[in-house]
Design a protein around this motif. Structure first.
Motif, short mmCIF file in Angstrom:
data_model
loop_
_atom_site.label_atom_id
_atom_site.label_comp_id
_atom_site.label_asym_id
_atom_site.label_seq_id
_atom_site.Cartn_x
_atom_site.Cartn_y
_atom_site.Cartn_z
N ALA A 175 30.55 66.16 58.70
CA ALA A 175 30.51 67.55 58.20
C ALA A 175 30.56 67.63 56.68
CB ALA A 175 31.65 68.35 58.80
N PHE A 176 31.46 66.91 56.07
CA PHE A 176 31.63 67.04 54.63
C PHE A 176 30.86 65.95 53.92
CE2 PHE A 176 35.78 68.60 56.35
CZ PHE A 176 35.52 69.94 56.13
N LYS A 177 29.74 66.33 53.33
CA LYS A 177 28.89 65.37 52.63
C LYS A 177 28.84 65.77 51.16
CE LYS A 177 27.41 62.93 56.17
NZ LYS A 177 26.27 63.26 56.99
N PRO A 178 28.48 64.80 50.27
CA PRO A 178 28.32 65.19 48.87
C PRO A 178 27.31 66.32 48.76
CG PRO A 178 28.09 62.83 49.12
CD PRO A 178 28.18 63.39 50.50
N LEU A 179 27.54 67.22 47.84
CA LEU A 179 26.61 68.34 47.65
C LEU A 179 25.56 67.92 46.63
CD1 LEU A 179 29.42 71.03 47.39
CD2 LEU A 179 28.09 70.40 49.41
N PRO A 180 24.36 68.51 46.73
CA PRO A 180 23.31 68.11 45.78
C PRO A 180 23.64 68.57 44.36
CG PRO A 180 22.59 69.93 47.17
CD PRO A 180 23.93 69.50 47.70
N PHE A 181 23.33 67.75 43.38
CA PHE A 181 23.50 68.16 41.99
C PHE A 181 22.32 69.06 41.64
CE2 PHE A 181 23.52 67.85 37.39
CZ PHE A 181 24.88 67.91 37.11
N PRO A 182 22.57 70.23 41.02
CA PRO A 182 21.46 71.18 40.76
C PRO A 182 20.36 70.54 39.91
CG PRO A 182 23.59 72.09 40.07
CD PRO A 182 23.86 70.70 40.51
N GLU A 183 19.13 70.82 40.28
CA GLU A 183 17.99 70.25 39.55
C GLU A 183 17.63 71.07 38.33
OE1 GLU A 183 14.76 69.67 42.25
OE2 GLU A 183 16.01 68.42 43.57
N HIS A 184 18.08 72.34 38.32
CA HIS A 184 17.75 73.23 37.20
C HIS A 184 19.03 73.77 36.59
CE1 HIS A 184 13.67 73.03 38.63
NE2 HIS A 184 14.10 73.33 39.85
N PRO A 185 18.95 74.24 35.35
CA PRO A 185 20.14 74.84 34.75
C PRO A 185 20.66 75.99 35.62
CG PRO A 185 18.39 74.61 33.12
CD PRO A 185 17.79 74.24 34.44
N VAL A 186 21.99 76.16 35.69
CA VAL A 186 22.55 77.26 36.46
C VAL A 186 23.01 78.34 35.47
CG1 VAL A 186 24.22 77.91 38.23
CG2 VAL A 186 23.38 75.55 38.14
N PRO A 187 22.29 79.48 35.43
CA PRO A 187 22.63 80.51 34.45
C PRO A 187 23.89 81.27 34.84
CG PRO A 187 20.83 81.25 35.86
CD PRO A 187 21.17 79.86 36.31
N SER A 188 24.50 81.92 33.87
CA SER A 188 25.67 82.77 34.17
C SER A 188 25.17 84.09 34.72
CB SER A 188 26.47 83.04 32.90
OG SER A 188 26.97 81.84 32.38
N PRO A 189 25.89 84.68 35.68
CA PRO A 189 25.45 85.97 36.22
C PRO A 189 25.64 87.08 35.18
CG PRO A 189 27.61 85.40 37.08
CD PRO A 189 27.16 84.23 36.26
N ASP A 190 24.86 88.14 35.33
CA ASP A 190 24.94 89.27 34.42
C ASP A 190 26.14 90.14 34.84
OD1 ASP A 190 24.68 91.66 33.14
OD2 ASP A 190 22.67 92.13 33.92
N PRO A 191 27.17 90.25 34.00
CA PRO A 191 28.37 90.98 34.41
C PRO A 191 28.14 92.46 34.67
CG PRO A 191 28.63 90.11 32.17
CD PRO A 191 27.27 89.70 32.64
N THR A 192 26.99 93.01 34.20
CA THR A 192 26.77 94.43 34.46
C THR A 192 26.14 94.65 35.84
OG1 THR A 192 24.60 94.40 33.42
CG2 THR A 192 26.47 94.95 32.00
N ASP A 193 25.64 93.57 36.46
CA ASP A 193 25.16 93.67 37.84
C ASP A 193 26.38 93.39 38.72
OD1 ASP A 193 24.11 93.33 40.33
OD2 ASP A 193 22.52 91.94 39.73
#
Ligand code: HEC
Ligand code: HEC
Length: 320
Positions: A175-193
């Motif tokens: 069940a618990f496997k390593p998670l994939p490392f993101p292939e693209h930059p992970v942006p910060s969410p827009d706090p106004t949304d």
């Protein structure tokens, strides 16, 4: 007839052999190891990032890694569900041999996202993973770990290795496997949304959903909303005296969830553990006193949008 019995007998023997061999393999080999592929990363943290990293560490990491001495030298985790075995959180002070001093920034990022340590061993399920955390927040944690803070002062001590049960090891195979490392930059969410921002806080940054879904075994870290019983509570968690406390249903269900709460009541419970005319919230619900009102309000807004699930947590106490 006899012949069929004989074939069945042989089949049963083969299956028993495979199960025994598999079980022996898992107990001897322990929690699996993987190849680590850390990114080439050098975090240039400014004071704003260090402050944000410290805030997040205080809300998340310190709960598990801080000893009674106020140092991040790791400790025995008294509240581990016994079916998983015994665990000690790691020494994450800046010590070069036993702490994070031996990690590169890339190796820290890789571990925090995937669960794979620098030596390839898998950090068991009781160490949280952050696959959806924005790069800015992740780098802030790393900047904090490298910064000058009294709680990070090197402690030259090897923390005891965890003693997982067969069940915990088995889960790490299936069940618990390593998670994939993101292939693209992970942006910060827009706090106004507000709703998207609230979802980010509740699932990626502060991990409310892990505790507040019915069990850790079925949680879907990569796609949190697909977790069965998402946010409907009932996760059985031992407190420090071993007594079971069930997490609460945070879906908008009117009968069993927070459907009758006002936003103000919710925020008071989340930040200070306080509820009107009811006892205060108990450990292991951490008080989130240092989240901002915008963050708390966004979590509330997000929880209003998830499916209401009728799941009566009080009935679980009655059943025992
Ligand atoms: C729910 C408890 C928990 C939380 C929350 C938690 N950790 Fe851990 N962490 C652990 C445990 C337990 C281990 C040891 C796992 C093992 O046996 O390898 C660990 C291991 C680690 C390691 C590996 C160190 C080594 O020796 O290789 C690092 C680095 C780490 N944690 C950093 C963090 C940071 C940074 C945070 C916050 C963003 C955090 N942890 C949050 C429980 C936790
Ligand atoms: C380590 C596990 C854990 C985490 C992480 C956690 N909670 Fe909780 N939470 C609990 C437990 C356990 C309770 C029930 C405590 C009790 O019954 O005394 C609870 C209760 C609550 C309640 C009270 C609901 C009611 O019915 O009155 C709210 C609100 C809440 N949590 C919000 C949150 C939010 C928001 C987050 C993320 C920012 C969060 N929790 C993260 C364990 C957790």
């Amino acid at each position: 007839m006899k012949r069929i019995l004989k074939i069945v007998g042989i089949l049963v023997a083969i299956i028993a052999f495979i199960i025994t061999a598999g079980a022996t393999y898992i107990s001897v080999r322990g929690i699996p190891t993987y190849e680590a592929h850390p990114p080439d990363l050098k975090v240039e943290g400014d004071s704003a990032m260090i402050a944000e990293g410290k805030r997040m560490a205080t809300l998340v990491c310190h709960n598990c890694h801080m000893s009674k001495n106020g140092l991040l030298e790791g400790k025995y985790m008294e509240d581990m569900p016994p079916e998983f075995g015994k665990a000690w959180s790691a020494n994450i002070t800046q010590d070069d041999k036993y702490g994070t001093g031996r990690y590169t920034d890339g190796e820290l990022a890789y571990l925090l996202r995937t669960g794979v340590k620098r030596d390839g061993s898998y950090a068991p399920p009781w160490m949280v993973k952050f696959p959806h955390l924005s790069d800015y927040d992740l780098n802030s944690i790393i900047a904090y770990l490298r910064s000058e803070q009294p709680e990070l002062k090197p402690v030259h001590k090897q923390q005891q290795a965890c003693e997982p049960t067969f069940f915990a090891k088995f889960l790490c195979y299936v069940a618990f496997k390593p998670l994939p490392f993101p292939e693209h930059p992970v942006p910060s969410p827009d706090p106004t949304d507000k709703v998207t921002f609230g979802k980010y806080i509740a699932t990626a940054k502060l991990d409310c959903f892990g505790c507040h879904s019915p069990s850790f075994e079925v949680q879907n870290i990569m796609e949190p909303e697909k977790t069965p019983g998402y946010f409907s509570g009932g996760n059985a968690m031992p407190n420090l005296s071993g007594e079971i406390i069930y997490t609460r249903n945070l879906t908008p269900d009117k009968k069993t969830g927070i459907g009758n709460y006002t936003e103000e009541q919710f925020i008071k419970a989340m930040k200070f553990g306080m509820r009107d005319n009811k006892p205060s919230l108990r450990y292991p619900m951490p008080p989130y006193a240092i989240v901002t009102d915008e963050e708390a309000s966004a979590v509330w807004a997000y929880l209003q949008t998830i499916p209401a699930i009728e799941h009566d947590v009080d009935a679980l106490y009655a059943k025992k």
